[in-house]
Every structure is written in structure tokens, then in C-alpha cells.
Design a protein around this motif. Sequence first.
Motif, PDB file in Angstrom:
ATOM      1  N   TYR A 276      41.518 -49.693 -23.188  1.00 36.63           N
ATOM      2  CA  TYR A 276      41.394 -48.160 -22.352  1.00 36.63           C
ATOM      3  C   TYR A 276      40.552 -47.222 -23.340  1.00 36.63           C
ATOM      4  CZ  TYR A 276      44.795 -50.172 -18.707  1.00 36.63           C
ATOM      5  OH  TYR A 276      45.850 -50.106 -18.043  1.00 36.63           O
ATOM      6  N   ALA A 277      39.863 -46.765 -23.130  1.00 36.37           N
ATOM      7  CA  ALA A 277      39.926 -45.435 -23.946  1.00 36.37           C
ATOM      8  C   ALA A 277      40.517 -44.374 -23.495  1.00 36.37           C
ATOM      9  CB  ALA A 277      38.326 -44.971 -23.936  1.00 36.37           C
ATOM     10  N   VAL A 278      41.489 -43.818 -24.874  1.00 39.47           N
ATOM     11  CA  VAL A 278      41.484 -42.684 -24.273  1.00 39.47           C
ATOM     12  C   VAL A 278      41.505 -41.711 -24.451  1.00 39.47           C
ATOM     13  CG1 VAL A 278      44.484 -41.630 -24.322  1.00 39.47           C
ATOM     14  CG2 VAL A 278      44.032 -44.444 -24.718  1.00 39.47           C
ATOM     15  N   LEU A 279      41.181 -40.445 -23.629  1.00 33.34           N
ATOM     16  CA  LEU A 279      40.218 -38.712 -23.687  1.00 33.34           C
ATOM     17  C   LEU A 279      40.982 -38.813 -24.082  1.00 33.34           C
ATOM     18  CD1 LEU A 279      37.883 -37.629 -23.280  1.00 33.34           C
ATOM     19  CD2 LEU A 279      38.141 -37.853 -20.836  1.00 33.34           C
ATOM     20  N   GLN A 280      41.139 -37.058 -24.874  1.00 34.70           N
ATOM     21  CA  GLN A 280      41.358 -36.522 -24.977  1.00 34.70           C
ATOM     22  C   GLN A 280      40.848 -35.125 -23.982  1.00 34.70           C
ATOM     23  OE1 GLN A 280      43.219 -35.340 -28.637  1.00 34.70           O
ATOM     24  NE2 GLN A 280      43.554 -33.688 -28.907  1.00 34.70           N
ATOM     25  N   PHE A 281      41.569 -34.224 -23.607  1.00 26.66           N
ATOM     26  CA  PHE A 281      40.618 -33.385 -23.152  1.00 26.66           C
ATOM     27  C   PHE A 281      41.693 -31.806 -22.727  1.00 26.66           C
ATOM     28  CE2 PHE A 281      39.964 -31.876 -18.400  1.00 26.66           C
ATOM     29  CZ  PHE A 281      38.398 -31.243 -18.836  1.00 26.66           C
ATOM     30  N   GLY A 282      40.890 -31.463 -22.597  1.00 27.97           N
ATOM     31  CA  GLY A 282      41.958 -29.925 -22.526  1.00 27.97           C
ATOM     32  C   GLY A 282      42.563 -28.950 -23.113  1.00 27.97           C
ATOM     33  N   GLY A 283      43.295 -27.914 -22.978  1.00 23.30           N
ATOM     34  CA  GLY A 283      44.056 -27.643 -24.536  1.00 23.30           C
ATOM     35  C   GLY A 283      42.632 -26.628 -25.509  1.00 23.30           C
ATOM     36  N   LEU A 284      43.590 -26.536 -26.251  1.00 23.70           N
ATOM     37  CA  LEU A 284      42.368 -25.582 -27.463  1.00 23.70           C
ATOM     38  C   LEU A 284      42.368 -26.382 -28.801  1.00 23.70           C
ATOM     39  CD1 LEU A 284      40.501 -23.374 -27.742  1.00 23.70           C
ATOM     40  CD2 LEU A 284      42.615 -21.024 -28.269  1.00 23.70           C
ATOM     41  N   PHE A 285      41.650 -26.803 -28.965  1.00 26.90           N
ATOM     42  CA  PHE A 285      41.754 -27.434 -30.895  1.00 26.90           C
ATOM     43  C   PHE A 285      42.670 -28.243 -31.085  1.00 26.90           C
ATOM     44  CE2 PHE A 285      40.539 -23.177 -31.080  1.00 26.90           C
ATOM     45  CZ  PHE A 285      39.497 -23.057 -32.135  1.00 26.90           C
ATOM     46  N   GLY A 286      43.128 -29.594 -29.409  1.00 25.20           N
ATOM     47  CA  GLY A 286      43.894 -30.344 -29.689  1.00 25.20           C
ATOM     48  C   GLY A 286      45.102 -29.924 -29.383  1.00 25.20           C
ATOM     49  N   LEU A 287      45.430 -28.847 -29.163  1.00 28.09           N
ATOM     50  CA  LEU A 287      46.778 -27.761 -28.617  1.00 28.09           C
ATOM     51  C   LEU A 287      46.792 -28.416 -27.896  1.00 28.09           C
ATOM     52  CD1 LEU A 287      47.379 -26.031 -31.523  1.00 28.09           C
ATOM     53  CD2 LEU A 287      48.350 -27.719 -31.395  1.00 28.09           C
ATOM     54  N   GLY A 288      48.199 -28.755 -26.934  1.00 25.39           N
ATOM     55  CA  GLY A 288      48.386 -28.317 -25.466  1.00 25.39           C
ATOM     56  C   GLY A 288      47.288 -29.166 -24.275  1.00 25.39           C
ATOM     57  N   SER A 289      46.415 -30.377 -25.106  1.00 25.51           N
ATOM     58  CA  SER A 289      45.417 -30.674 -24.388  1.00 25.51           C
ATOM     59  C   SER A 289      46.152 -32.828 -24.419  1.00 25.51           C
ATOM     60  CB  SER A 289      44.279 -31.700 -25.243  1.00 25.51           C
ATOM     61  OG  SER A 289      44.723 -32.683 -26.549  1.00 25.51           O
ATOM     62  N   ASP A 290      45.877 -33.013 -22.990  1.00 21.46           N
ATOM     63  CA  ASP A 290      46.090 -34.023 -22.144  1.00 21.46           C
ATOM     64  C   ASP A 290      45.536 -35.121 -22.369  1.00 21.46           C
ATOM     65  OD1 ASP A 290      48.457 -33.181 -20.734  1.00 21.46           O
ATOM     66  OD2 ASP A 290      47.128 -31.975 -19.076  1.00 21.46           O
ATOM     67  N   HIS A 291      45.943 -36.794 -22.773  1.00 24.97           N
ATOM     68  CA  HIS A 291      45.642 -38.161 -22.992  1.00 24.97           C
ATOM     69  C   HIS A 291      45.317 -38.731 -21.457  1.00 24.97           C
ATOM     70  CE1 HIS A 291      47.828 -36.508 -26.194  1.00 24.97           C
ATOM     71  NE2 HIS A 291      47.132 -36.988 -26.669  1.00 24.97           N
ATOM     72  N   TYR A 292      43.733 -39.144 -20.868  1.00 24.80           N
ATOM     73  CA  TYR A 292      43.609 -39.943 -20.176  1.00 24.80           C
ATOM     74  C   TYR A 292      42.780 -40.856 -20.368  1.00 24.80           C
ATOM     75  CZ  TYR A 292      43.510 -34.878 -18.708  1.00 24.80           C
ATOM     76  OH  TYR A 292      44.204 -33.884 -17.672  1.00 24.80           O
ATOM     77  N   PRO A 293      43.699 -42.557 -19.877  1.00 25.51           N
ATOM     78  CA  PRO A 293      42.813 -43.462 -19.942  1.00 25.51           C
ATOM     79  C   PRO A 293      41.759 -43.571 -19.094  1.00 25.51           C
ATOM     80  CG  PRO A 293      45.525 -43.464 -19.666  1.00 25.51           C
ATOM     81  CD  PRO A 293      45.075 -41.997 -19.271  1.00 25.51           C
ATOM     82  N   ILE A 294      41.136 -44.668 -19.414  1.00 23.15           N
ATOM     83  CA  ILE A 294      39.798 -44.305 -19.138  1.00 23.15           C
ATOM     84  C   ILE A 294      39.305 -46.384 -19.166  1.00 23.15           C
ATOM     85  CG2 ILE A 294      37.001 -44.472 -18.375  1.00 23.15           C
ATOM     86  CD1 ILE A 294      38.129 -40.931 -19.255  1.00 23.15           C
ATOM     87  N   PRO A 295      38.843 -47.160 -17.757  1.00 18.86           N
ATOM     88  CA  PRO A 295      38.701 -48.380 -18.287  1.00 18.86           C
ATOM     89  C   PRO A 295      37.441 -48.245 -19.375  1.00 18.86           C
ATOM     90  CG  PRO A 295      39.057 -47.938 -16.378  1.00 18.86           C
ATOM     91  CD  PRO A 295      39.252 -46.969 -16.906  1.00 18.86           C
ATOM     92  N   TRP A 296      37.726 -49.685 -20.258  1.00 19.22           N
ATOM     93  CA  TRP A 296      36.604 -49.189 -21.203  1.00 19.22           C
ATOM     94  C   TRP A 296      35.526 -49.659 -21.154  1.00 19.22           C
ATOM     95  CZ3 TRP A 296      36.983 -47.638 -25.671  1.00 19.22           C
ATOM     96  CH2 TRP A 296      35.870 -47.931 -27.168  1.00 19.22           C
ATOM     97  N   ASP A 297      35.257 -50.225 -19.746  1.00 19.76           N
ATOM     98  CA  ASP A 297      34.238 -50.924 -19.875  1.00 19.76           C
ATOM     99  C   ASP A 297      32.924 -49.817 -17.969  1.00 19.76           C
ATOM    100  OD1 ASP A 297      34.430 -53.268 -20.427  1.00 19.76           O
ATOM    101  OD2 ASP A 297      34.858 -53.881 -18.622  1.00 19.76           O
ATOM    102  N   MET A 298      34.350 -48.078 -18.490  1.00 20.99           N
ATOM    103  CA  MET A 298      33.103 -46.977 -17.428  1.00 20.99           C
ATOM    104  C   MET A 298      32.694 -46.391 -18.788  1.00 20.99           C
ATOM    105  SD  MET A 298      36.099 -45.295 -15.621  1.00 20.99           S
ATOM    106  CE  MET A 298      35.449 -44.166 -14.049  1.00 20.99           C
ATOM    107  N   LEU A 299      32.500 -46.402 -19.529  1.00 20.09           N
ATOM    108  CA  LEU A 299      32.147 -46.076 -21.106  1.00 20.09           C
ATOM    109  C   LEU A 299      30.785 -46.702 -21.462  1.00 20.09           C
ATOM    110  CD1 LEU A 299      34.573 -45.181 -21.676  1.00 20.09           C
ATOM    111  CD2 LEU A 299      34.068 -44.607 -23.566  1.00 20.09           C
TER     112      LEU A 299
END
Length: 122
Positions: A49-72
Motif C-alpha cells: 500500500y501507499a498511504v495517501l495523506q489527503f484533506g485538511g490544511l497543512f497536514g492537520l485534519g487530513s485523513d489517510h487513504y491506503p491505495i494498492p501500491w500497484d496502482m501508482l
Amino acid sequence: MADTLATEETNRLISSDRVEGTTVYNRNGEKLGSVRNFMVDKRSGKAEYAVLQFGGLFGLGSDHYPIPWDMLDYDTDLGGYVVDIDKSKLERAPRYASEQPAYDHLYGREVYGYWGVPYPFV
């Protein structure tokens, strides 16, 4: 300089600390977030997995989205990873805020299933 390059990045390999923080784009060139970390199988050494950090502001309040590595796919022109993901689908994807999930087979099937990728692990 050559010693630094050899340990951090080659034509085929990259050091884990260079992957973390790398920007992730969709196929339209829209920034989706960045790689927070990645999960590697202890036995095979394969990144799952690549864990994508998305949302929030400057990393605060962001969520983590696991994505199968082979998709990248790494795009040298962008200097980041490209995934075939629409932002609206990402917003509905399995995610977590602070407490990391178990990353067991049940969770793996959920994540891979959401992205329509066959779960290759027993």
C-alpha cells in the motif's frame, strides 16, 4: 554527491525516505495529496500500500487513504506518482484519521475491493 545518490535513488530504486512526502496526482494532473508512508510485506519485501495523506490544511485534519501500491505509476516529468483515481472516488474510499487499522486480510480485501484490484494475498 555520487555516494548520496547511490543510497537515496537510482534509475530503478528509491529510498523510503524519498517516497514519503512525494506528491500524488490523478491522470488529469490534479494533485490528490502526498504519500504519507507505505506498507511493506515483511516476508516478501513487496510494497502493498501507499498511504495517501489527503484533506485538511497543512497536514492537520487530513485523513489517510491506503491505495494498492500497484496502482501508482511514477512520472519523472511531474516528480510524483500518478494514479487513475477520480477525487470524488478518493473521498469515499476506506480511510483512517489517527488510529491505524490492523492491515489484516479482511482490511486488505476491503481496500483492494474498493479500488477494483484483485487481492493477491492469502
